[in-house]
Write a protein that holds these residues in place. Structure first.
Motif, short mmCIF file in Angstrom:
data_model
loop_
_atom_site.label_atom_id
_atom_site.label_comp_id
_atom_site.label_asym_id
_atom_site.label_seq_id
_atom_site.Cartn_x
_atom_site.Cartn_y
_atom_site.Cartn_z
N ARG A 86 -8.39 15.57 17.05
CA ARG A 86 -8.74 14.28 16.43
C ARG A 86 -7.45 13.75 15.80
NH1 ARG A 86 -12.89 17.64 15.09
NH2 ARG A 86 -12.03 17.92 13.00
N ARG A 87 -6.54 13.34 16.66
CA ARG A 87 -5.21 12.93 16.24
C ARG A 87 -4.74 11.76 17.08
NH1 ARG A 87 0.13 16.53 17.21
NH2 ARG A 87 1.60 15.17 16.16
N VAL A 88 -4.19 10.75 16.41
CA VAL A 88 -3.63 9.57 17.08
C VAL A 88 -2.21 9.36 16.57
CG1 VAL A 88 -3.83 7.07 17.37
CG2 VAL A 88 -5.89 8.49 17.39
N ILE A 89 -1.33 9.05 17.48
CA ILE A 89 0.07 8.77 17.15
C ILE A 89 0.35 7.33 17.52
CG2 ILE A 89 2.46 9.38 17.64
CD1 ILE A 89 1.23 12.21 18.42
N ALA A 90 0.98 6.60 16.59
CA ALA A 90 1.26 5.18 16.83
C ALA A 90 2.68 4.85 16.39
CB ALA A 90 0.28 4.32 16.05
N ILE A 91 3.27 3.89 17.08
CA ILE A 91 4.54 3.30 16.66
C ILE A 91 4.23 1.85 16.31
CG2 ILE A 91 6.91 2.70 17.29
CD1 ILE A 91 6.43 5.73 17.29
N LEU A 92 4.52 1.47 15.07
CA LEU A 92 4.28 0.11 14.61
C LEU A 92 5.59 -0.59 14.34
CD1 LEU A 92 1.46 1.38 14.12
CD2 LEU A 92 1.27 -0.11 12.14
N ASP A 93 5.60 -1.88 14.59
CA ASP A 93 6.75 -2.73 14.30
C ASP A 93 6.29 -3.81 13.33
OD1 ASP A 93 9.11 -4.12 14.25
OD2 ASP A 93 9.13 -4.63 16.38
N VAL A 94 6.61 -3.63 12.05
CA VAL A 94 6.18 -4.55 11.01
C VAL A 94 7.39 -4.98 10.18
CG1 VAL A 94 3.81 -3.68 10.88
CG2 VAL A 94 5.57 -2.64 9.47
N GLU A 95 7.20 -6.03 9.38
CA GLU A 95 8.31 -6.61 8.62
C GLU A 95 8.80 -5.72 7.48
OE1 GLU A 95 7.07 -10.46 7.30
OE2 GLU A 95 6.50 -11.07 9.31
N SER A 96 7.90 -4.95 6.88
CA SER A 96 8.28 -4.18 5.70
C SER A 96 7.29 -3.05 5.45
CB SER A 96 8.29 -5.10 4.47
OG SER A 96 6.97 -5.52 4.17
N ALA A 97 7.65 -2.18 4.53
CA ALA A 97 6.75 -1.11 4.12
C ALA A 97 5.49 -1.68 3.48
CB ALA A 97 7.46 -0.16 3.16
N ASP A 98 5.60 -2.81 2.79
CA ASP A 98 4.44 -3.45 2.19
C ASP A 98 3.44 -3.89 3.25
OD1 ASP A 98 5.54 -3.15 -0.35
OD2 ASP A 98 6.44 -5.15 -0.35
N VAL A 99 3.94 -4.48 4.33
CA VAL A 99 3.07 -4.91 5.43
C VAL A 99 2.43 -3.69 6.09
CG1 VAL A 99 3.03 -6.06 7.68
CG2 VAL A 99 4.34 -7.06 5.80
N LEU A 100 3.20 -2.62 6.24
CA LEU A 100 2.65 -1.39 6.80
C LEU A 100 1.51 -0.87 5.94
CD1 LEU A 100 2.85 0.99 8.86
CD2 LEU A 100 4.24 2.11 7.13
N ASP A 101 1.72 -0.80 4.63
CA ASP A 101 0.67 -0.34 3.71
C ASP A 101 -0.61 -1.15 3.89
OD1 ASP A 101 1.25 1.90 2.26
OD2 ASP A 101 1.94 0.83 0.48
N GLU A 102 -0.48 -2.47 3.91
CA GLU A 102 -1.66 -3.33 4.05
C GLU A 102 -2.35 -3.08 5.39
OE1 GLU A 102 -2.90 -8.03 4.13
OE2 GLU A 102 -1.05 -7.45 3.11
N ALA A 103 -1.55 -2.95 6.45
CA ALA A 103 -2.14 -2.73 7.78
C ALA A 103 -2.90 -1.41 7.81
CB ALA A 103 -1.04 -2.74 8.84
N VAL A 104 -2.31 -0.36 7.29
CA VAL A 104 -2.96 0.95 7.32
C VAL A 104 -4.20 0.98 6.45
CG1 VAL A 104 -2.69 3.39 6.69
CG2 VAL A 104 -0.87 2.22 7.96
N LEU A 105 -4.11 0.42 5.26
CA LEU A 105 -5.24 0.47 4.32
C LEU A 105 -6.43 -0.36 4.77
CD1 LEU A 105 -3.27 0.36 0.95
CD2 LEU A 105 -4.44 2.34 1.97
N THR A 106 -6.22 -1.30 5.68
CA THR A 106 -7.33 -2.14 6.14
C THR A 106 -7.85 -1.75 7.52
OG1 THR A 106 -5.79 -3.81 6.99
CG2 THR A 106 -6.59 -4.11 4.73
N LEU A 107 -7.33 -0.67 8.09
CA LEU A 107 -7.86 -0.19 9.37
C LEU A 107 -9.31 0.23 9.20
CD1 LEU A 107 -4.89 2.08 10.53
CD2 LEU A 107 -5.60 -0.09 11.56
N PRO A 108 -10.16 -0.04 10.20
CA PRO A 108 -11.56 0.36 10.08
C PRO A 108 -11.75 1.83 9.73
CG PRO A 108 -11.30 -1.09 11.96
CD PRO A 108 -9.91 -0.79 11.44
N ILE A 109 -10.96 2.69 10.32
CA ILE A 109 -11.13 4.12 10.06
C ILE A 109 -10.77 4.47 8.61
CG2 ILE A 109 -8.86 5.03 10.76
CD1 ILE A 109 -10.60 7.11 12.45
N MET A 110 -9.82 3.74 8.04
CA MET A 110 -9.44 3.99 6.64
C MET A 110 -10.48 3.41 5.68
SD MET A 110 -6.78 5.82 6.88
CE MET A 110 -5.99 5.82 5.28
N VAL A 111 -11.01 2.25 6.01
CA VAL A 111 -12.03 1.62 5.16
C VAL A 111 -13.31 2.45 5.16
CG1 VAL A 111 -13.51 -0.41 4.91
CG2 VAL A 111 -11.07 -0.70 5.42
#
Length: 104
Positions: free
Chosen positions: A50-75
């Motif tokens: 039960r493991r997923v690996i992803a490469i993301l291209d975002v503007e900043s660590a702040d944008v990354l945090d928001e993206a991760v925290l709002t993922l359906p699996i995280m919510v």
């Protein structure tokens, strides 16, 4: 900025496998849409885990945090998801830095 994300997903004793699959289905839909939008460079599912690996291209660590925290699996079940994040640097840029340092 590029980031390597390594998601390890567990689920609680009161959650059925079908419930997990429902959450994972919503997560897959969101992840594939993000890939179409260019935020996700690529995704891999580790076979047999039960493991997923992803490469993301975002503007900043702040944008990354928001993206991760709002993922359906995280919510829906964030307390059961462990995410390891590694900032990445393109190898070509690293090689150029090494050449520059070699010259100085």
């Amino acid at each position: 900025m590029l980031f390597h994300l390594d998601f390890h997903v567990e689920y609680g004793a009161t959650m059925s496998q079908q419930d997990l699959f429902g959450t994972w289905s919503r997560e897959a839909e969101a992840a594939l849409e993000a890939k179409k939008a260019g935020v996700v460079v690529d995704l891999w599912k580790a076979a047999g885990e039960r493991r997923v690996i992803a490469i993301l291209d975002v503007e900043s660590a702040d944008v990354l945090d928001e993206a991760v925290l709002t993922l359906p699996i995280m919510v829906e079940m964030g307390q059961f998801v462990d995410v390891k994040v590694t900032p990445l640097r393109r190898y070509e840029d690293f090689a150029a830095t090494v050449d520059k340092l070699l010259e100085s």
